[in-house]
Design a protein around this motif. Structure first.
Motif, short mmCIF file in Angstrom:
data_model
loop_
_atom_site.label_atom_id
_atom_site.label_comp_id
_atom_site.label_asym_id
_atom_site.label_seq_id
_atom_site.Cartn_x
_atom_site.Cartn_y
_atom_site.Cartn_z
N LEU A 33 38.74 35.95 9.49
CA LEU A 33 37.86 34.82 9.22
C LEU A 33 38.68 33.56 9.43
CD1 LEU A 33 35.25 33.55 8.10
CD2 LEU A 33 36.26 33.78 5.83
N ASP B 58 39.63 44.48 9.45
CA ASP B 58 38.53 44.77 10.38
C ASP B 58 38.10 43.52 11.10
OD1 ASP B 58 37.86 47.69 9.72
OD2 ASP B 58 37.94 46.73 7.75
N GLU B 59 38.35 42.37 10.48
CA GLU B 59 38.04 41.10 11.11
C GLU B 59 38.89 40.00 10.48
OE1 GLU B 59 34.20 39.12 9.31
OE2 GLU B 59 33.77 41.23 9.72
N SER C 273 38.17 41.74 5.54
CA SER C 273 38.26 40.51 6.32
C SER C 273 39.43 39.73 5.74
CB SER C 273 36.98 39.70 6.17
OG SER C 273 37.10 38.46 6.81
N GLN D 184 46.49 40.65 11.81
CA GLN D 184 45.41 41.64 11.81
C GLN D 184 45.98 43.06 11.74
OE1 GLN D 184 44.33 43.81 14.65
NE2 GLN D 184 42.88 44.67 13.20
N TRP E 92 41.02 35.56 22.39
CA TRP E 92 40.89 36.89 21.77
C TRP E 92 40.07 37.81 22.68
CZ3 TRP E 92 43.69 37.85 17.47
CH2 TRP E 92 43.50 39.09 16.84
N ARG F 145 32.52 45.13 0.61
CA ARG F 145 33.50 44.58 1.54
C ARG F 145 34.39 43.59 0.80
NH1 ARG F 145 29.21 46.24 4.24
NH2 ARG F 145 29.37 46.79 6.44
N GLU G 238 47.14 38.28 15.88
CA GLU G 238 47.07 39.71 16.16
C GLU G 238 48.03 40.49 15.26
OE1 GLU G 238 46.83 42.67 20.02
OE2 GLU G 238 47.55 40.62 20.29
N TYR H 76 36.34 48.00 4.08
CA TYR H 76 36.13 47.01 5.14
C TYR H 76 36.76 45.71 4.67
CZ TYR H 76 34.01 44.64 9.07
OH TYR H 76 33.82 43.95 10.24
#
Length: 176
Positions: free
Chosen positions: A151, A148-149, A65, A142, A173, A30, A139, A63
């Motif tokens: 932090l 995927d996320e 972050s 992202q 959120w 990741r 948003e 993946y």
């Protein structure tokens, strides 16, 4: 011992599409893109990671972050108050104590000028405001990065405000 017996995930952090992104992708790990450290290179970092990613049984697709600085309060004014004092804390550690140097044209400048630009970039790209004001650009970040996320990090001078700065965007959120 905290976490004993827990199965942890290995992440590689990075600011650009360079070695960290390549190592994470090639090793099927990741990747945590450091928007909060280098906002201008987050897309390069994510793209670099995805371009070399090799699927495995443990991780079949990339993946990502993305880390981001936020200061959230019930209203914009309170969040701005909580965010004061952030600039000095964001000072690039390698800039302190360096001597003045001459650039290619022979003009003398301080490496601290570069640090000031870095700090200003971090100030300009953090998310400060009410939950609704901060959630929309988060948003968009992202979506733009395909993260995927996210932090979230919060730096404030007030512990209660810091805790609230995590709670409020999480509540917003979940409503979306």
């Amino acid at each position: 011992m905290p976490g004993e017996g827990a199965e942890g995930e290995l992440w590689i952090p990075g600011r650009s599409g360079g070695q960290s992104a390549e190592v994470a992708g090639a090793r099927r790990l990741r990747f945590a893109a450091d928007y909060h450290v280098s906002p201008a290179t987050v897309a390069e970092a994510v793209d670099g990671y995805r371009s070399v990613f090799q699927p495995s049984d443990a991780l079949d697709k990339p993946y990502v972050s993305v880390s981001v600085d936020v200061v959230v309060a019930e209203d914009d004014e309170t969040s701005r108050e909580l965010a004061t004092g952030y600039g000095p804390g964001a000072q690039h550690p390698h800039g302190r104590g360096r001597d003045r140097v001459a650039d290619a044209a022979g003009r003398t400048r301080s490496p601290l000028d570069e640090d000031r630009a870095l700090v200003q970039d971090r100030l300009d790209t953090r998310f400060v405001g009410s939950p609704a004001r901060v959630a929309d650009p988060l948003e968009r970040l992202q979506q733009a990065t395909g993260a995927d996320e996210l932090l979230i990090t919060t730096i404030t001078h007030d512990q209660a405000g810091r805790v609230r700065s995590y709670e409020l965007p999480a509540q917003e959120w979940r409503r979306r």
